[in-house]
Design a protein around this motif. Structure first.
Motif, mmCIF file in Angstrom:
data_model
loop_
_atom_site.group_PDB
_atom_site.id
_atom_site.type_symbol
_atom_site.label_atom_id
_atom_site.label_comp_id
_atom_site.label_asym_id
_atom_site.label_seq_id
_atom_site.Cartn_x
_atom_site.Cartn_y
_atom_site.Cartn_z
ATOM 1 N N LEU A 167 0.839 -1.191 0.000
ATOM 2 C CA LEU A 167 0.000 0.000 0.000
ATOM 3 C C LEU A 167 0.874 1.241 0.000
ATOM 4 C CD1 LEU A 167 -2.680 -1.110 2.533
ATOM 5 C CD2 LEU A 167 -3.122 -0.431 0.180
ATOM 6 N N GLN A 168 0.513 2.183 -0.847
ATOM 7 C CA GLN A 168 1.258 3.434 -0.887
ATOM 8 C C GLN A 168 0.290 4.588 -1.055
ATOM 9 O OE1 GLN A 168 4.361 3.341 -3.806
ATOM 10 N NE2 GLN A 168 5.721 2.155 -2.507
ATOM 11 N N LEU A 169 0.652 5.722 -0.497
ATOM 12 C CA LEU A 169 -0.179 6.912 -0.637
ATOM 13 C C LEU A 169 -0.003 7.521 -2.015
ATOM 14 C CD1 LEU A 169 0.402 8.721 2.772
ATOM 15 C CD2 LEU A 169 -1.461 7.191 2.144
ATOM 16 N N GLY A 170 -1.107 7.791 -2.682
ATOM 17 C CA GLY A 170 -1.051 8.542 -3.918
ATOM 18 C C GLY A 170 -0.914 10.022 -3.626
ATOM 19 N N ARG A 171 -0.855 10.829 -4.673
ATOM 20 C CA ARG A 171 -0.656 12.268 -4.490
ATOM 21 C C ARG A 171 -1.827 12.920 -3.771
ATOM 22 N NH1 ARG A 171 0.782 14.184 -10.451
ATOM 23 N NH2 ARG A 171 -0.729 12.542 -10.874
ATOM 24 N N VAL A 172 -3.040 12.422 -4.045
ATOM 25 C CA VAL A 172 -4.216 13.020 -3.419
ATOM 26 C C VAL A 172 -4.215 12.750 -1.913
ATOM 27 C CG1 VAL A 172 -6.735 12.994 -3.287
ATOM 28 C CG2 VAL A 172 -5.596 12.936 -5.515
ATOM 29 N N ALA A 173 -4.034 11.475 -1.528
ATOM 30 C CA ALA A 173 -4.020 11.127 -0.104
ATOM 31 C C ALA A 173 -2.883 11.842 0.613
ATOM 32 C CB ALA A 173 -3.881 9.617 0.062
ATOM 33 N N HIS A 174 -1.729 11.884 -0.011
ATOM 34 C CA HIS A 174 -0.584 12.553 0.595
ATOM 35 C C HIS A 174 -0.877 14.036 0.793
ATOM 36 C CE1 HIS A 174 3.648 13.809 1.130
ATOM 37 N NE2 HIS A 174 3.858 12.558 1.464
ATOM 38 N N GLY A 175 -1.500 14.656 -0.198
ATOM 39 C CA GLY A 175 -1.797 16.082 -0.112
ATOM 40 C C GLY A 175 -2.802 16.410 0.975
ATOM 41 N N VAL A 176 -3.881 15.622 1.090
ATOM 42 C CA VAL A 176 -4.887 15.945 2.111
ATOM 43 C C VAL A 176 -4.369 15.647 3.513
ATOM 44 C CG1 VAL A 176 -6.817 15.678 0.517
ATOM 45 C CG2 VAL A 176 -6.110 13.718 1.903
ATOM 46 N N LEU A 177 -3.507 14.654 3.649
ATOM 47 C CA LEU A 177 -2.914 14.401 4.960
ATOM 48 C C LEU A 177 -2.090 15.593 5.441
ATOM 49 C CD1 LEU A 177 -1.718 10.676 4.922
ATOM 50 C CD2 LEU A 177 -3.341 11.715 6.515
ATOM 51 N N HIS A 178 -1.491 16.299 4.526
ATOM 52 C CA HIS A 178 -0.659 17.440 4.898
ATOM 53 C C HIS A 178 -1.448 18.736 5.064
ATOM 54 C CE1 HIS A 178 2.695 14.849 3.818
ATOM 55 N NE2 HIS A 178 3.504 15.717 4.373
ATOM 56 N N HIS A 179 -2.600 18.861 4.403
ATOM 57 C CA HIS A 179 -3.229 20.183 4.336
ATOM 58 C C HIS A 179 -4.713 20.216 4.700
ATOM 59 C CE1 HIS A 179 0.384 21.821 2.436
ATOM 60 N NE2 HIS A 179 0.384 20.775 1.634
ATOM 61 N N ALA A 180 -5.349 19.098 4.971
ATOM 62 C CA ALA A 180 -6.787 19.108 5.259
ATOM 63 C C ALA A 180 -7.098 19.872 6.539
ATOM 64 C CB ALA A 180 -7.326 17.684 5.360
ATOM 65 N N ALA A 181 -8.312 20.399 6.633
ATOM 66 C CA ALA A 181 -8.746 21.175 7.788
ATOM 67 C C ALA A 181 -9.570 20.338 8.761
ATOM 68 C CB ALA A 181 -9.568 22.370 7.323
ATOM 69 N N CYS A 182 -9.587 19.009 8.587
ATOM 70 C CA CYS A 182 -10.338 18.121 9.476
ATOM 71 C C CYS A 182 -9.589 16.793 9.570
ATOM 72 C CB CYS A 182 -11.760 17.897 8.951
ATOM 73 S SG CYS A 182 -11.847 16.879 7.453
ATOM 74 N N PRO A 183 -9.992 15.907 10.476
ATOM 75 C CA PRO A 183 -9.355 14.574 10.516
ATOM 76 C C PRO A 183 -9.480 13.864 9.176
ATOM 77 C CG PRO A 183 -10.658 14.933 12.492
ATOM 78 C CD PRO A 183 -10.961 16.087 11.574
ATOM 79 N N VAL A 184 -8.437 13.113 8.812
ATOM 80 C CA VAL A 184 -8.396 12.394 7.542
ATOM 81 C C VAL A 184 -8.289 10.896 7.802
ATOM 82 C CG1 VAL A 184 -7.097 12.026 5.406
ATOM 83 C CG2 VAL A 184 -7.282 14.339 6.371
ATOM 84 N N ALA A 185 -9.172 10.124 7.162
ATOM 85 C CA ALA A 185 -9.113 8.672 7.217
ATOM 86 C C ALA A 185 -8.556 8.151 5.901
ATOM 87 C CB ALA A 185 -10.485 8.070 7.464
ATOM 88 N N VAL A 186 -7.465 7.390 5.966
ATOM 89 C CA VAL A 186 -6.880 6.739 4.797
ATOM 90 C C VAL A 186 -7.232 5.262 4.876
ATOM 91 C CG1 VAL A 186 -4.774 6.216 3.534
ATOM 92 C CG2 VAL A 186 -5.008 8.420 4.695
ATOM 93 N N VAL A 187 -7.977 4.773 3.873
ATOM 94 C CA VAL A 187 -8.505 3.406 3.913
ATOM 95 C C VAL A 187 -7.793 2.565 2.866
ATOM 96 C CG1 VAL A 187 -10.584 1.986 3.726
ATOM 97 C CG2 VAL A 187 -10.740 4.310 4.657
ATOM 98 N N PRO A 188 -7.164 1.454 3.249
ATOM 99 C CA PRO A 188 -6.480 0.612 2.271
ATOM 100 C C PRO A 188 -7.455 -0.094 1.346
ATOM 101 C CG PRO A 188 -6.433 -0.425 4.438
ATOM 102 C CD PRO A 188 -7.015 0.945 4.633
ATOM 103 N N GLU A 189 -7.176 -0.005 0.052
ATOM 104 C CA GLU A 189 -7.950 -0.715 -0.962
ATOM 105 C C GLU A 189 -7.167 -1.970 -1.312
ATOM 106 O OE1 GLU A 189 -10.864 0.191 -1.690
ATOM 107 O OE2 GLU A 189 -11.025 2.351 -1.463
ATOM 108 N N LEU A 190 -7.501 -3.069 -0.686
ATOM 109 C CA LEU A 190 -6.702 -4.277 -0.794
ATOM 110 C C LEU A 190 -7.058 -5.149 -1.989
ATOM 111 C CD1 LEU A 190 -6.604 -5.216 2.987
ATOM 112 C CD2 LEU A 190 -4.815 -4.130 1.648
ATOM 113 N N SER A 191 -8.218 -4.934 -2.590
ATOM 114 C CA SER A 191 -8.633 -5.805 -3.703
ATOM 115 C C SER A 191 -8.116 -5.283 -5.028
ATOM 116 C CB SER A 191 -10.156 -5.885 -3.737
ATOM 117 O OG SER A 191 -10.724 -4.609 -3.893
#
Length: 283
Positions: free
Chosen positions: A259-283
């Protein structure tokens, strides 16, 4: 009710205690136990907060106090939940990724105050979010170190490229249902630079079709708000995070890389104004 616990990484900092608050509320919502994990190599600790016990190394006293303070905080926040603690003499990212194999959810605080600090995210949070085996919530968007549940009354989902059977969509819909709040699903679209003669509404229509596919998994009774937004996905989600209590994005499995963070997930983790949930897409 679930057999899997919600795990919180604690390190004695105020942001990690805010994560304890948030996770305690989530445990109460889900009928889950709370597991507080402090992972640190004891010999790397410097100084101490307590007078040393003659029978214990001072580092051990300090570390166990960190776990005890977090436990008291959780029990004060939600007296009816089950709380356990674990102290592990390991690197935090390694220990927490392993913990995620048997966790319902993993919750982490976000260190830092001020514009520069908020723009940066700890390496442990990024590493764990990109490699965990369960959803990871990083507590962003609050400067007073207080977890405030439901102040905006909305869960937001960023719809990805492959929405069919999306774990992120299921998680977001479940969170909205548990909280009794609307779910806003956002899909950004852009007309490719080379497609200058192609009508913009073609791309907007494709975005709308993705939203409909995402929402097939939404449980009955969840109030859903669909939004297509022209522009970059990262910017669209950061903007809408100002109106959300939780922003949910997926992390895609990449063959040979895990599992790796894409650019979108990486960006919101750094700059979002609320808690961020990153959910693994395993399939």
């Amino acid at each position: 009710m679930t057999d899997l616990p919600i795990v919180v990484g604690v390190d004695g900092s105020e942001p990690s205690l805010r994560a304890v608050d948030w996770a305690a509320d989530e445990a109460a919502l889900r009928g889950a136990a709370l597991r507080l994990v402090h992972a640190s190599l004891w010999e790397r600790y410097e100084g101490g907060l307590l007078a040393p016990d003659p029978d214990e190394p001072p580092e051990r006293v300090l570390i166990e106090d960190i776990a005890a303070v977090a436990s008291r905080r959780a029990r004060h926040r939600q007296p009816d939940i089950e709380v356990t603690t674990e102290v592990l003499p390991e690197e935090p990212d390694y220990a927490l990724i392993r913990e995620s194999r048997a966790a319902l959810l993993l919750v982490l605080g976000c260190r830092g105050r001020g514009e520069l600090a908020e723009a940066l995210l700890g390496s442990v949070s990024v590493t764990v979010a990109g490699h965990a085996h369960c959803p990871v919530v990083v507590l962003r968007g609050c400067h007073d170190n207080q977890a405030r549940a439901g102040i905006r009354g909305r869960v937001v989902l960023g719809a990805g490229e492959k929405p069919a059977e999306s774990a992120a969509a299921r998680f977001a819909a479940e969170e909205a249902q548990l909280r009794g709040v609307p779910l806003r699903v956002v899909r950004a679209w852009r007309r490719p630079v080379h497609a200058t003669g192609e009508p913009a509404d073609v791309h907007e229509r494709q975005a709308a079709e993705i939203l409909e596919e995402v929402l097939r998994c939404a449980p009955a009774g969840v109030d859903v708000d669909r939004r297509t937004v022209e522009g970059y996905a990262r910017d669209a989600l950061i903007a809408v995070s100002r109106e959300a209590d939780l922003l949910v994005v997926g992390a895609r499995h990449r063959p040979g890389h895990g599992l790796q963070l894409g650019r979108v997930a990486h960006g919101v983790l750094h700059h979002a104004a609320c808690p961020v949930a990153v959910v693994p897409e395993l399939s």
